[in-house]
Design a protein around this motif. Structure first.
Motif, short mmCIF file in Angstrom:
data_model
loop_
_atom_site.label_atom_id
_atom_site.label_comp_id
_atom_site.label_asym_id
_atom_site.label_seq_id
_atom_site.Cartn_x
_atom_site.Cartn_y
_atom_site.Cartn_z
N LEU A 284 -36.81 29.45 135.57
CA LEU A 284 -35.74 30.00 134.97
C LEU A 284 -35.92 29.49 133.39
O LEU A 284 -35.94 28.24 133.33
N ASP A 285 -36.14 30.24 132.47
CA ASP A 285 -35.95 29.80 131.20
C ASP A 285 -34.53 30.30 130.34
O ASP A 285 -34.02 31.41 130.12
N ILE A 286 -33.75 29.21 130.27
CA ILE A 286 -32.38 29.44 129.86
C ILE A 286 -32.11 28.97 128.31
O ILE A 286 -32.67 27.74 128.05
N PRO A 287 -31.82 29.66 127.12
CA PRO A 287 -31.90 29.52 126.01
C PRO A 287 -30.92 28.04 125.88
O PRO A 287 -29.78 28.03 126.40
N ALA A 288 -31.44 27.16 124.78
CA ALA A 288 -30.53 25.78 124.55
C ALA A 288 -29.24 26.32 124.31
O ALA A 288 -28.73 27.16 123.24
N THR B 266 -22.05 42.54 129.12
CA THR B 266 -23.05 43.46 130.02
C THR B 266 -24.10 42.67 130.49
O THR B 266 -24.96 42.24 129.42
N ALA B 267 -24.58 42.45 131.65
CA ALA B 267 -25.75 41.87 132.07
C ALA B 267 -26.83 43.03 132.45
O ALA B 267 -26.42 43.95 133.32
N GLU B 268 -27.96 43.00 132.23
CA GLU B 268 -29.05 43.96 132.41
C GLU B 268 -30.19 43.12 133.06
O GLU B 268 -30.59 42.16 132.66
N ALA B 269 -30.79 43.76 134.27
CA ALA B 269 -31.99 43.16 134.72
C ALA B 269 -33.14 44.40 134.67
O ALA B 269 -33.05 45.45 135.09
N TYR B 270 -34.24 43.79 133.95
CA TYR B 270 -35.58 44.52 133.88
C TYR B 270 -36.69 44.06 134.63
O TYR B 270 -36.78 42.89 134.85
N ALA B 271 -37.16 45.07 135.30
CA ALA B 271 -38.39 44.70 136.22
C ALA B 271 -39.63 44.26 135.18
O ALA B 271 -39.47 44.20 133.90
N GLY C 163 -38.17 40.62 143.97
CA GLY C 163 -38.92 41.01 142.64
C GLY C 163 -38.79 39.65 141.49
O GLY C 163 -37.61 38.88 141.66
N VAL C 164 -39.38 39.82 140.32
CA VAL C 164 -39.05 38.97 139.47
C VAL C 164 -38.57 39.98 138.32
O VAL C 164 -38.89 41.13 137.95
N TYR C 165 -37.66 39.42 137.49
CA TYR C 165 -36.76 40.10 136.47
C TYR C 165 -36.37 39.16 135.24
O TYR C 165 -36.55 38.27 135.21
N ALA D 266 -35.81 35.38 136.36
CA ALA D 266 -35.08 35.02 137.43
C ALA D 266 -35.87 35.98 138.72
O ALA D 266 -36.49 36.85 138.30
N ALA D 267 -36.09 35.24 139.58
CA ALA D 267 -36.69 36.06 141.01
C ALA D 267 -35.67 36.13 142.07
O ALA D 267 -34.86 35.27 142.22
N VAL D 268 -35.73 37.40 142.70
CA VAL D 268 -34.86 37.75 143.73
C VAL D 268 -35.88 37.53 145.26
O VAL D 268 -36.87 38.50 145.06
N LYS D 269 -35.62 36.47 146.04
CA LYS D 269 -36.69 36.55 147.32
C LYS D 269 -36.13 36.86 148.41
O LYS D 269 -35.04 36.81 148.60
#
Length: 95
Positions: free
Chosen positions: A23-27, A50-55, A78-80, A92-95
């Protein structure tokens, strides 16, 4: 993914215990993302955000509005890339 102009900015994907990986979270961001039960739970939001997840192919796969500071995005494994209000980029990843 390392050769892709967008995905190459992320650290290597790592396997873990089923939670969010690589996970990369902006400072300074208060946003937290946790993977559980086939969804990404996004917290630290303002109501109405609004939260959006992209493949990985760039397709929008889930969108939700925050209530009580959080939103659950139901997703298959998958990875999003998660964006909040069209800004930032969290991997982020859903396993």
């Amino acid at each position: 993914y390392k050769a892709d102009p967008v995905w190459s900015r992320f650290k290597d994907l790592e396997s873990g215990d089923g939670g969010v990986t690589g996970l990369d979270i902006p400072a300074g961001a208060a946003v937290a993302i946790v993977s559980a039960d086939g969804c990404l739970k996004v917290t630290g939001l303002n109501d109405g955000d609004t939260a959006e997840a992209y493949a990985t192919d760039g397709a929008l796969t889930a969108r939700g509005k925050a209530s009580a500071g959080e939103v659950d995005l139901m997703l298959p494994k998958g990875v999003y890339v998660v964006r909040i209000n069209g800004a930032g980029a969290w991997k982020a990843a859903v396993k």
